[in-house]
Design an enzyme around this catalytic site. Sequence first.
Site, PDB file in Angstrom:
ATOM      1  N   GLY A 292       0.839  -1.189   0.000  1.00 23.13           N
ATOM      2  CA  GLY A 292       0.000   0.000   0.000  1.00 23.13           C
ATOM      3  C   GLY A 292       0.878   1.245   0.000  1.00 23.13           C
TER       4      GLY A 292
ATOM      5  N   THR B 102      -9.606   1.988  -7.995  1.00 25.63           N
ATOM      6  CA  THR B 102     -10.735   2.807  -8.418  1.00 25.63           C
ATOM      7  C   THR B 102     -11.137   2.464  -9.850  1.00 25.63           C
ATOM      8  OG1 THR B 102     -10.040   4.622  -6.987  1.00 25.63           O
ATOM      9  CG2 THR B 102     -11.529   5.171  -8.791  1.00 25.63           C
TER      10      THR B 102
ATOM     11  N   GLU C 267      -0.911  14.473  -9.018  1.00 25.67           N
ATOM     12  CA  GLU C 267      -1.884  13.610  -8.350  1.00 25.67           C
ATOM     13  C   GLU C 267      -2.241  14.143  -6.967  1.00 25.67           C
ATOM     14  OE1 GLU C 267      -2.334   8.976  -6.782  1.00 25.67           O
ATOM     15  OE2 GLU C 267      -0.708   9.520  -8.146  1.00 25.67           O
TER      16      GLU C 267
ATOM     17  N   ARG D  37     -32.591  27.257  10.351  1.00 25.96           N
ATOM     18  CA  ARG D  37     -32.875  26.580  11.616  1.00 25.96           C
ATOM     19  C   ARG D  37     -33.114  27.594  12.729  1.00 25.96           C
ATOM     20  NH1 ARG D  37     -35.033  22.369  14.352  1.00 25.96           N
ATOM     21  NH2 ARG D  37     -33.728  21.679  16.112  1.00 25.96           N
TER      22      ARG D  37
ATOM     23  N   GLN E 211     -22.091  18.974  13.257  1.00 22.49           N
ATOM     24  CA  GLN E 211     -22.338  19.612  14.548  1.00 22.49           C
ATOM     25  C   GLN E 211     -23.345  20.740  14.418  1.00 22.49           C
ATOM     26  OE1 GLN E 211     -20.927  18.169  17.087  1.00 22.49           O
ATOM     27  NE2 GLN E 211     -21.776  19.473  18.695  1.00 22.49           N
TER      28      GLN E 211
ATOM     29  N   GLY F  76     -26.667  19.335  14.039  1.00 21.03           N
ATOM     30  CA  GLY F  76     -27.131  18.606  15.210  1.00 21.03           C
ATOM     31  C   GLY F  76     -27.615  17.215  14.853  1.00 21.03           C
TER      32      GLY F  76
ATOM     33  N   THR G 108      -1.299   8.119   2.314  1.00 22.06           N
ATOM     34  CA  THR G 108      -1.953   8.505   3.565  1.00 22.06           C
ATOM     35  C   THR G 108      -1.398   9.814   4.112  1.00 22.06           C
ATOM     36  OG1 THR G 108      -0.354   7.329   4.939  1.00 22.06           O
ATOM     37  CG2 THR G 108      -2.260   6.064   4.150  1.00 22.06           C
TER      38      THR G 108
END
Length: 384
Positions: free
Chosen positions: A135, A162, A246, A272, A340, A343, A369
């Site tokens: 990997g 992919t 990339e 809201r 958040q 909610g 990564t």
Amino acid sequence: MKILLDILLSEEHRMTREMARKFAEAELGPIAEEIDEQERFPMEVYKKAGEYGLIGSTIPVEYGGGGADLLTNAIIKEELCRVAAGFGMSLNMCTTNFCYFISKYGTEEQKRKYIPPVIKGDALAAFCLTEPGAGSDALSIKTSYKRKGNRYVVSGSKTFITNAPIAQYFLVVSRMPGTTGSRGGTLFILERGMKGLSTGKPFSKLGMRCSPTGEVFMDDVEVSENHVLGKEGEGFKIMFEALDEERILGASNSIGIAQACLEASVKYSKERMQFGRPIFSFQMVRNLLAEMATRLDITRQYTYSLCPLVDKGVKLTKEASIAKYYASIMATRAALDTIQIFGGYGYIKEYGVERYLRDAKLIEIGGGTSEIQKLIISREILKQ
């Protein structure tokens, strides 16, 4: 955003952004939740993307592309990922990890054969590097090839690829047995239907669910010299030359997701009502919005400013890794903050924002990564 547009974007870039945004909203917007839920790649939209020139924007015009710069590609990817990140990722795999390599290193015959069907939206392509045991350590791949007269026989397996389950073309990284490190690597262009080539069923994933991912198996796939991309033994060299692009385009994926988070958060905070007033009037919500916008604009400005330098051939190993690393954690943070703000509604699928978190997380893993990016950044700093 206005400052960014004034400094970095030409009139052609602005027109591309507007066209890509309208396309994404019209073609992907109505089905984004559906294709995520069904784990379906919308080939019908991919075909239209080809008709709009969104797949081959940076490919030379003589092969049907737009001949545009890297920034154009980044803009398109951001707009597609703002609406359906998995679609943007699959499309970019065809543009950058397949057509770009062939346009730069392929023979005239290879360019004429493989590029047009992909950029027209008729065929998907896959770049096959990762293996079950390789990997982050990409140079430890086991997929190998051997000579058989004037032909080659390729054997091995790839995973987390992919587009693999439905791709027509596969650009496979292999190595000559007995070689180590960056020596002995060769790229092969394989086609679905070749004897010995097969793909596994699509993986069921946390995020990027409309982008098909799976395994590729090569059981003594025999091909001619016409299927070798570039020179034999230079596969790893070719692969590493495109890493800056990339990683920058990986950052644009995250930027698109974060932009979607910001837009959704602003809209919801105005609608809201709590304690008799819209929640945007509360300081804590405003803090979240301000921090989200700040991180997003800084990331976009930094990332986009690298694109013209890459086009000029400037090596930006550290800077490209910084862009991908910071953009990926920025997008994940934006998605968490969006949930958040929403909610309890942010936690259920009906409102759609939980998808942003699931999609954003992959960019911290795929294409190198975050931990690998930090290793690269620190290595480059020490060199200086």
